[in-house]
Scaffold this motif. Structure first.
Motif, PDB file in Angstrom:
ATOM      1  N   SER A 185      48.601 107.920  27.712  1.00 37.36           N
ATOM      2  CA  SER A 185      48.894 107.809  26.327  1.00 37.36           C
ATOM      3  C   SER A 185      47.350 107.572  25.393  1.00 37.36           C
ATOM      4  O   SER A 185      46.667 106.541  25.714  1.00 37.36           O
ATOM      5  N   ALA A 187      44.974 108.357  21.850  1.00 38.77           N
ATOM      6  CA  ALA A 187      45.294 108.399  20.096  1.00 38.77           C
ATOM      7  C   ALA A 187      44.701 109.828  19.665  1.00 38.77           C
ATOM      8  O   ALA A 187      43.894 110.161  19.210  1.00 38.77           O
ATOM      9  N   GLU A 223      50.693 100.890  20.610  1.00 37.35           N
ATOM     10  CA  GLU A 223      49.836 101.639  19.805  1.00 37.35           C
ATOM     11  C   GLU A 223      48.226 101.354  19.966  1.00 37.35           C
ATOM     12  O   GLU A 223      47.411 102.167  20.163  1.00 37.35           O
ATOM     13  N   LEU A 226      46.391 102.581  22.986  1.00 31.91           N
ATOM     14  CA  LEU A 226      46.005 103.844  23.109  1.00 31.91           C
ATOM     15  C   LEU A 226      44.501 104.253  23.507  1.00 31.91           C
ATOM     16  O   LEU A 226      43.696 103.431  22.989  1.00 31.91           O
TER      17      LEU A 226
END
Length: 280
Positions: A185, A187, A223, A226
């Motif tokens: 994962s 960004a 998030e 990331l």
């Protein structure tokens, strides 16, 4: 000294964008391709700030259009060689398998799989005649581990994995290396601008609405963890310059361990862990 030439698809954002810059910094002459040339201004500005603009040619290519690919190949005749192809162009269809239409699955495969294959077929004759070259296919941890609500994306990346394994063995006798990079994962905009939700997703009457809410809640919490796409770009440059690269390079927090555990554990145990993580 003659610069090596690298072609990068999907250069307007994400991994492609930062990789173009890093390859240029490393001395490559880069052909940065994108489907929407109106998005080239930011890349040009960034390159100019590093005095790298002369090392990059920005070209229109839609990997789902054979005509645009053929035009790119014609332009390649002006280069002394084509040393690297980074198949990076792609997007993600979000939605649960029951609700994703077959046309949406086809659209997913047109770019992520058939577009990658079309670019590869177009560049391979050049590399084969040179008896040298490297093709890096941008895969994903989603090509190794299945996740709910993104079956179209997952299956496209699984296809890229199998294609690349076969291709590597076919190309080795001609001095051409095939490599898979499998990020976790990061960004990038693949789950925002690069995401195309199926017609069924977001429907409050969907039997999967509760599951989707829990998955998105978990993703929102993660998030902050990331990774930086620059790390992937630097890996691409490193692989591009390796003497004898491996087939697979995993990158991202916890990715190697997750893949190891999936293969180590019996499926029923693995399944329980995933269900507990996502739906508890």
């Amino acid at each position: 000294m003659i610069n090596k030439t690298a072609i990068v698809t999907g250069s307007s954002s994400g991994f492609g964008y930062v990789t173009v810059i890093e390859l240029a910094k490393a001395g490559f002459h880069v052909v940065a391709t994108m489907r929407d040339l109106t998005k080239s201004a930011q890349l040009e500005q960034e390159l100019n700030s590093h005095n790298l603009l002369e090392q990059v040619d920005i070209e229109y290519v839609d990997v789902t259009s054979q005509e645009s690919i053929n035009k790119l190949v014609e332009k390649c005749s002006k280069y002394n060689s084509v040393d690297l192809l980074l198949n990076n162009a792609g997007f993600a269809v979000g939605g649960f398998a029951e609700e994703v239409t077959i046309d949406e699955y086809r659209k997913q495969f047109e770019t992520n799989v058939f577009g990658l294959m079309a670019m590869t077929q177009a560049i391979l004759p050049i590399m084969r005649k040179q008896r040298s070259g490297r093709i890096i296919n941008m895969s994903s941890v989603s090509g190794l581990i299945g996740f709910p609500s993104i079956s179209a994306y997952v299956s496209s990346k699984f296809a890229v994995e199998g294609y690349s394994e076969s291709l590597r063995i076919e190309c080795k006798p001609f001095g051409i290396d095939i490599v898979l990079i499998e990020p976790g994962s990061y960004a990038t905009n693949v789950w925002k601008e690069g995401r195309s939700n199926s017609t069924g997703i977001g429907n409050e009457d969907s039997p999967y609405a509760t599951h989707l809410a829990k998955i998105e809640e978990r993703l929102a919490k993660e998030e902050k963890n990331l990774g930086n796409p620059l790390d992937v770009a630097k890996l691409v440059v490193s692989v591009a310059n390796k003497h004898n690269p491996k087939l697979r390079y995993k990158i991202g927090k916890g990715i190697k361990m997750n893949v190891f555990m999936k293969h180590l554990l019996p499926w029923n145990i693995w399944e329980k862990i995933i269900l507990r993580l996502l739906y508890k």
